[in-house]
Enzyme design. Structure first.
Site, mmCIF file in Angstrom:
data_model
loop_
_atom_site.group_PDB
_atom_site.id
_atom_site.type_symbol
_atom_site.label_atom_id
_atom_site.label_comp_id
_atom_site.label_asym_id
_atom_site.label_seq_id
_atom_site.Cartn_x
_atom_site.Cartn_y
_atom_site.Cartn_z
ATOM 1 N N ALA A 1 -42.370 -10.975 -50.370
ATOM 2 C CA ALA A 1 -42.391 -9.504 -50.388
ATOM 3 C C ALA A 1 -43.615 -8.899 -51.100
ATOM 4 C CB ALA A 1 -41.085 -8.995 -51.004
ATOM 5 N N ASP B 1 -36.375 -9.419 -51.498
ATOM 6 C CA ASP B 1 -37.221 -8.669 -50.565
ATOM 7 C C ASP B 1 -36.919 -7.186 -50.613
ATOM 8 O OD1 ASP B 1 -37.153 -11.550 -49.389
ATOM 9 O OD2 ASP B 1 -38.913 -10.538 -48.564
ATOM 10 N N ASN C 1 -32.398 -11.173 -49.867
ATOM 11 C CA ASN C 1 -33.383 -12.252 -50.028
ATOM 12 C C ASN C 1 -33.190 -13.227 -48.868
ATOM 13 O OD1 ASN C 1 -35.510 -13.508 -51.597
ATOM 14 N ND2 ASN C 1 -34.043 -15.082 -52.129
ATOM 15 N N LYS C 2 -33.984 -14.256 -48.856
ATOM 16 C CA LYS C 2 -33.979 -15.250 -47.774
ATOM 17 C C LYS C 2 -32.562 -15.709 -47.424
ATOM 18 C CE LYS C 2 -36.779 -16.346 -45.878
ATOM 19 N NZ LYS C 2 -37.106 -15.707 -44.571
HETATM 20 O O1 MRU Z 1 -39.703 -14.911 -44.965
HETATM 21 P P1 MRU Z 1 -40.454 -15.005 -46.278
HETATM 22 O O2 MRU Z 1 -41.022 -16.345 -46.547
HETATM 23 O O3 MRU Z 1 -41.457 -13.884 -46.432
HETATM 24 O O4 MRU Z 1 -39.307 -14.747 -47.358
HETATM 25 C C1 MRU Z 1 -39.649 -14.735 -48.712
HETATM 26 C C2 MRU Z 1 -38.478 -14.590 -49.607
HETATM 27 O O5 MRU Z 1 -37.354 -14.470 -49.180
HETATM 28 C C3 MRU Z 1 -38.755 -14.487 -51.078
HETATM 29 O O6 MRU Z 1 -37.697 -15.022 -51.809
HETATM 30 C C4 MRU Z 1 -38.921 -13.014 -51.440
HETATM 31 O O7 MRU Z 1 -39.917 -12.419 -50.664
HETATM 32 C C5 MRU Z 1 -39.224 -12.836 -52.862
HETATM 33 S S1 MRU Z 1 -40.853 -13.375 -53.172
HETATM 34 C C6 MRU Z 1 -41.412 -13.095 -54.638
#
Ligand code: MRU
Length: 377
Positions: A56, A255, A265-266
């Site tokens: 993010a 995110d 989040n993911k």
């Molecule tokens: O799909 P991505 O790789 O962009 O997903 C990233 C994540 O889910 C991270 O955990 C999130 O962005 C936090 S990063 C500091």
């Protein structure tokens, strides 16, 4: 686009001598560490969409530089700036840092005379870049105090029980919320790096994070680079480890976090939070305030969840024995696939939000208080 060997470990850097913007191409890691130059607005959009950059905070900073690149090419009128903002905003839907960065640059640029806009866009993008590094370092310090306290408690409890001193503090993380997901330091992993600096013997359980395997390829890579002990686990192993006392704490990134403390989040984060709750294990979320969407209350209903290509699930890429990177299919041809990129963890499962302004509770009053502090600053 041109490739060249990296001269910096920052995920995105601006070379003032050449007026050039460079990113680490994360789709090549862990096999090759290579930087790519972003020369145009279209390059920046492609970098975000193809996930050469991801995470993010880094998406937000990349968008800011993308806007600068658009202006540098001569697209300086207000309709052109608005079109560039719209194009960048469409690249990925879930991480609010993207819109946050674009809103901030727009509000700076639109009142400025068109001739000054490129220079102003660059200085604003550089400000965001520097702020991201500072915010991640600061939240890492705040989170490290929590890990240090957990470590002292773990040692004291072992002593009380007449057991030998524990050898490590086990932290579970999901996806990559590290330096690669930000400009530097990371969010969840900043907490780990800062705890290590304080002498806490942290060991990290790394969820592989299907389907793109950001844990296996990116988190393992950066923890290895920094010498932090870690063990890769399959995504479904966390609950088992927690039931057997092998996890002391979970720390993940976000995110988008709502004003009531729901955390997006993911995909898979929610299941880890449920397992942590059931096993009375602290579940922390580390995030800069640029990840908080104060407009939204109910994360489950209001946060747009990115759906990605079936190809990410049906296929996997890796290094073959012959040293070349290959993609192979895992499934029968034509298998129906669903590929939601993110999920929402309700605030009630979150022990605390680790921000650059301190650790706060994941609830509406604590977030309102933070918002008030931010508006006074
Ligand atoms: O799909 P991505 O790789 O962009 O997903 C990233 C994540 O889910 C991270 O955990 C999130 O962005 C936090 S990063 C500091």
């Amino acid at each position: 686009m041109s490739d060249k060997p990296p001269v910096s470990q920052q995920s995105l850097r601006y070379d003032a001598t050449q007026d050039s913007v460079w990113i680490i191409d994360q789709t090549q890691l862990p096999h090759v560490l290579v930087e790519r130059e972003l020369k145009t607005l279209a390059d920046a959009c492609e970098a975000i969409e193809a996930m050469w950059v991801r995470g993010a905070p880094l998406i937000g900073v990349t968008a800011a530089f993308g806007l600068y690149l658009g202006l540098r090419s001569g697209a300086v009128t207000t309709p052109e700036v608005n079109a560039a903002v719209q194009r960048l905003a469409q690249t990925r839907p879930t991480a609010v840092n993207l819109q946050w960065a674009l809103d901030r640059l727009s509000s700076i640029l639109i009142p400025v005379d068109v001739a000054q806009r490129p220079a102003r866009a660059l200085s604003a993008a550089l400000e965001l870049h520097a702020e991201d590094v500072a915010a991640c370092a600061a939240l890492g310090e705040h989170g490290a105090v929590r890990l240090e306290n957990l470590w002292h408690t773990k040692c004291a409890q072992a002593e009380e029980r007449g057991e030998s001193a524990p050898s490590q503090l086990n932290v579970l993380t999901h996806c990559n919320a590290g330096a690669l997901a930000t400009v530097d330091w990371g969010t969840a992993l900043a907490v780990v790096y800062k705890a290590c600096e304080r002498g806490v013997p942290v060991h990290v359980w790394v969820d592989e994070t299907r389907p793109r395997n950001q844990g296996a390829s990116l988190t393992c890579w950066e923890l290895g680079e920094r010498g932090v002990p870690h063990t890769l686990i399959v995504d479904n192993a966390g609950g088992h480890l927690m039931q057997h006392g092998l996890v002391d704490c979970c720390v993940v990134g976000s995110d988008r976090t709502t004003r009531e403390g729901d955390v997006c989040n993911k995909i898979g984060t929610y299941l880890k939070a449920l397992a942590a709750f059931d096993n009375k294990i602290p579940f922390y979320v580390a995030l800069p305030v640029s990840t908080i969407d104060f407009e939204l209350a109910d994360g489950l209903r209001e946060i747009p969840i990115e759906e990605r290509s079936a190809y990410e699930v049906t296929h996997i890429s890796g290094l073959g024995d012959d040293g070349t990177v290959r993609r192979v299919r895992l499934t029968p041809a034509g298998t129906a696939v669903s590929n939601f990129g993110f999920d929402v963890t309700p605030a009630r499962l979150v022990t605390g939000l680790i921000t650059e302004h301190g650790v706060i509770e994941a609830n509406a009053p604590a977030l309102a208080n933070l918002q008030a502090r931010l508006s006074q600053a």
